[in-house]
Design an enzyme around this catalytic site. Structure first.
Site, mmCIF file in Angstrom:
data_model
loop_
_atom_site.group_PDB
_atom_site.id
_atom_site.type_symbol
_atom_site.label_atom_id
_atom_site.label_comp_id
_atom_site.label_asym_id
_atom_site.label_seq_id
_atom_site.Cartn_x
_atom_site.Cartn_y
_atom_site.Cartn_z
ATOM 1 N N TYR A 120 -9.428 5.511 7.361
ATOM 2 C CA TYR A 120 -9.638 5.896 8.752
ATOM 3 C C TYR A 120 -10.678 7.006 8.759
ATOM 4 O O TYR A 120 -10.523 7.996 8.036
ATOM 5 C CB TYR A 120 -8.346 6.422 9.377
ATOM 6 C CG TYR A 120 -7.243 5.400 9.551
ATOM 7 C CD1 TYR A 120 -7.041 4.787 10.775
ATOM 8 C CD2 TYR A 120 -6.393 5.075 8.497
ATOM 9 C CE1 TYR A 120 -6.020 3.862 10.961
ATOM 10 C CE2 TYR A 120 -5.373 4.151 8.664
ATOM 11 C CZ TYR A 120 -5.194 3.545 9.895
ATOM 12 O OH TYR A 120 -4.180 2.632 10.066
ATOM 13 N N PRO A 142 -4.347 0.275 18.662
ATOM 14 C CA PRO A 142 -4.102 -0.187 17.288
ATOM 15 C C PRO A 142 -4.240 0.884 16.222
ATOM 16 O O PRO A 142 -3.981 0.608 15.049
ATOM 17 C CB PRO A 142 -5.174 -1.274 17.110
ATOM 18 C CG PRO A 142 -6.268 -0.889 18.047
ATOM 19 C CD PRO A 142 -5.593 -0.266 19.228
ATOM 20 N N LYS A 162 1.007 -0.103 15.090
ATOM 21 C CA LYS A 162 2.380 -0.198 15.570
ATOM 22 C C LYS A 162 2.681 -1.432 16.431
ATOM 23 O O LYS A 162 3.849 -1.738 16.674
ATOM 24 C CB LYS A 162 2.734 1.057 16.392
ATOM 25 C CG LYS A 162 2.833 2.305 15.554
ATOM 26 C CD LYS A 162 3.912 2.176 14.508
ATOM 27 C CE LYS A 162 3.748 3.162 13.383
ATOM 28 N NZ LYS A 162 4.268 2.688 12.115
ATOM 29 N N TYR A 203 4.035 6.569 10.191
ATOM 30 C CA TYR A 203 3.173 5.451 9.788
ATOM 31 C C TYR A 203 3.982 4.345 9.098
ATOM 32 O O TYR A 203 3.765 3.159 9.370
ATOM 33 C CB TYR A 203 2.067 5.949 8.869
ATOM 34 C CG TYR A 203 0.934 4.964 8.682
ATOM 35 C CD1 TYR A 203 -0.147 4.965 9.557
ATOM 36 C CD2 TYR A 203 0.936 4.043 7.637
ATOM 37 C CE1 TYR A 203 -1.193 4.073 9.398
ATOM 38 C CE2 TYR A 203 -0.099 3.144 7.473
ATOM 39 C CZ TYR A 203 -1.162 3.158 8.358
ATOM 40 O OH TYR A 203 -2.197 2.263 8.197
ATOM 41 N N HIS A 210 0.840 -1.194 0.000
ATOM 42 C CA HIS A 210 0.000 0.000 0.000
ATOM 43 C C HIS A 210 0.875 1.244 0.000
ATOM 44 O O HIS A 210 1.727 1.412 0.876
ATOM 45 C CB HIS A 210 -0.903 0.019 1.239
ATOM 46 C CG HIS A 210 -2.131 -0.821 1.091
ATOM 47 N ND1 HIS A 210 -3.214 -0.718 1.932
ATOM 48 C CD2 HIS A 210 -2.455 -1.775 0.183
ATOM 49 C CE1 HIS A 210 -4.152 -1.579 1.554
ATOM 50 N NE2 HIS A 210 -3.700 -2.232 0.494
#
Length: 389
Positions: free
Chosen positions: A200, A292, A296, A384, A72
Site C-alpha cells: 500500500y 476496498p 473488508k 486487517y 500472507h
C-alpha cells in the site's frame, strides 16, 4: 413451489449461505438475475480473513483455496520513499489468504451442483412479497412465465443495486453514506508481482496498491480523479504512473505486461439499518459497502452469513428465534467496526483534495506513529486480519 429459504443473489454471500444451509439439511433455492457466466466473470476482492477461510472449509469448498491460495503473514506500507513492513502474524498470530473472489465463486458453484442445490439463473423481475407477515413468497419470471416460491424466510444477497433493499418501505430503513472524491484505476495483468506481499503506497501523486491473484497474475491500482476516462489510460501510462508512486527499489524491479482487464471504480462507504425486516434479511453488499482499502467487503459478507446461518440453523433445529432476532444487531456491530477501519485506511493512505497540506502532514504523522508504536501496529493488524465473529 415451496422451500424453506429463498436466497436472492448468487454471489459469494448467497452461494456460501446456500451451501451451509444445504449441508445442514435446510432446503433453499437461489434466484439470480444474471447468467452463470456473467457472475463468474465479475472480478472483485481477493484477500480472505481466516474467519472466512474457515467458513469455506466448513462449507466443504476449502480444498482448492488451501492448495493454491497464497497465505500472507504481512504487508508493506510505502511512504517517504521507503517500504515499512507490518507483520500480521507476529502481532496477532493470524494471517490472510490471497484467493480471488472468482475462485471462491467457482468453488461454491461446483459444490452446489455436486450436492443438488437449486440455482435459477436469468430469473427476471425477482420480487419479495409479504415478508412482514408469516407467509412470505418470492415471484420471478423465467422464459416469459411468472413463477412463485413460497418460503419461511428470504435472504437478500443481491448487492447494492439489488431488489431486496429496494423492496423495504422507505420509512423502515435508515441509510448512512459517504462518497469519496476519487476512484481506483485498476488493471489485471499476467506478470510476476513486484513483491510477494501487498504494498500500500501513500505518495504525493496519490495512493497506489500492488496486489495479486497469484504469483503470475497481478491486480494493481492507482488513485485517480472521478472524472478520469478509462480510454485515456494506456497500459504504458498506467505502468509509468504506478512506478512513480513506489519507492525506487520497488519501481525498478517492477515487471510489466499487457493488461487483460482495466477499470475505474468509485469509492463509497454505505450502511443500511436495520438488516432485518420481518422475514427478509439483508446480507453483504445489499446492506453495506466499504471502500476496498481495508479488504473488508467480501469478508463482511461472510460474517453476515455466519450470523444469519447460525440463526436459521438454530431456528430449524431448536425452534428458537433468538439467533435471527439478534442477527441485525450482531452483524451491524461488526459492520461498523469494519467501516471505521476501512475509512481510516482510506483517510490515511489517499491524497484528499479537501485536506490540503495540513492533511498531508497529519497523514505522515499517523504513519510515523504507526511504525514507532507496537500498540498502533497491533490495532491495525487486528482489524486487517479480521475481528472475531
Amino acid at each position: 413451489m415451496r422451500t424453506q429459504v429463498v436466497i436472492i443473489g448468487s454471489g459469494p454471500s448467497g452461494l456460501l449461505l446456500g451451501q451451509l444451509l444445504t449441508n445442514a439439511g435446510i432446503d433453499n433455492i437461489i434466484l439470480e438475475r444474471a447468467s452463470k457466466d456473467y457472475v463468474l466473470n465479475r472480478i472483485r476482492a481477493g484477500v480472505l480473513e481466516e474467519g472466512m477461510a474457515d467458513m469455506l472449509d466448513e462449507a466443504g469448498v476449502g480444498a482448492r483455496m488451501r492448495e493454491i491460495g497464497l497465505p500472507h503473514d504481512g504487508f508493506e506500507i510505502a511512504f517517504d520513499e521507503r517500504c515499512h513492513r507490518l507483520d500480521l502474524h507476529e502481532l496477532t498470530g493470524k494471517r490472510v489468504i490471497i484467493y480471488g473472489q472468482t475462485e471462491v465463486t467457482q468453488d461454491l458453484m461446483d459444490k452446489r451442483e455436486a450436492t443438488g442445490g437449486v440455482t435459477i439463473y436469468e430469473a427476471a423481475n425477482v420480487e419479495p412479497h409479504d415478508f412482514d407477515g408469516d407467509k412470505p413468497y418470492v415471484t420471478y419470471e423465467k422464459d416469459g412465465v411468472t413463477h412463485r416460491i413460497d418460503c419461511d424466510f428470504i435472504a437478500g444477497c443481491d448487492g447494492y443495486h439489488g431488489v431486496s433493499r429496494r423492496s423495504v418501505p422507505e420509512k423502515a430503513i435508515a441509510t448512512y453514506e459517504r462518497i469519496y472524491p476519487f476512484g481506483w484505476l485498476g488493471i489485471i495483468a499476467d506478470v510476476e508481482p513486484v513483491s510477494h506481499e501487498l504494498i500500500y503506497a501513500n505518495h504525493p501523486r496519490g495512493f497506489a496498491l500492488c496486489s495479486m491473484r497469484s504469483m503470475t497474475r497481478i491486480r494493481y491500482y492507482v488513485q485517480v480523479a472521478l472524472d478520469e476516462k478509462i480510454e485515456d489510460w494506456s497500459d504504458d501510462r498506467f505502468w509509468d504512473e504506478i512506478r512513480r508512486r513506489l519507492p525506487r527499489e520497488q519501481a525498478e524491479r517492477m515487471k510489466t505486461a499487457p493488461s487483460i482487464e482495466k477499470s475505474i471504480a468509485p469509492l463509497r462507504s454505505f450502511v443500511a439499518e436495520p438488516l432485518r425486516f420481518g422475514r427478509l434479511f439483508l446480507a453483504g453488499d445489499a446492506g453495506h459497502i466499504v471502500p476496498p482499502t481495508g479488504a473488508k467487503g467480501l469478508n463482511l459478507a461472510a460474517s453476515d452469513v455466519r450470523y444469519l446461518f447460525d440463526g436459521l440453523r438454530e431456528y430449524y433445529a431448536e425452534g428458537s428465534s433468538a439467533g435471527i432476532d439478534n442477527y441485525s444487531q450482531k452483524a451491524l456491530q461488526r459492520v461498523w467496526k469494519a467501516e471505521r477501519f476501512s475509512w481510516w485506511m482510506t483517510q490515511t493512505l489517499h491524497r484528499l483534495p479537501e485536506e490540503g497540506a495540513f492533511g498531508q502532514k497529519i497523514q505522515h504523522a499517523e504513519l510515523d506513529y504507526l511504525f514507532e508504536s507496537v500498540a498502533a501496529r497491533t490495532a491495525l493488524a487486528e482489524n486487517y486480519v479480521g475481528l472475531p465473529y
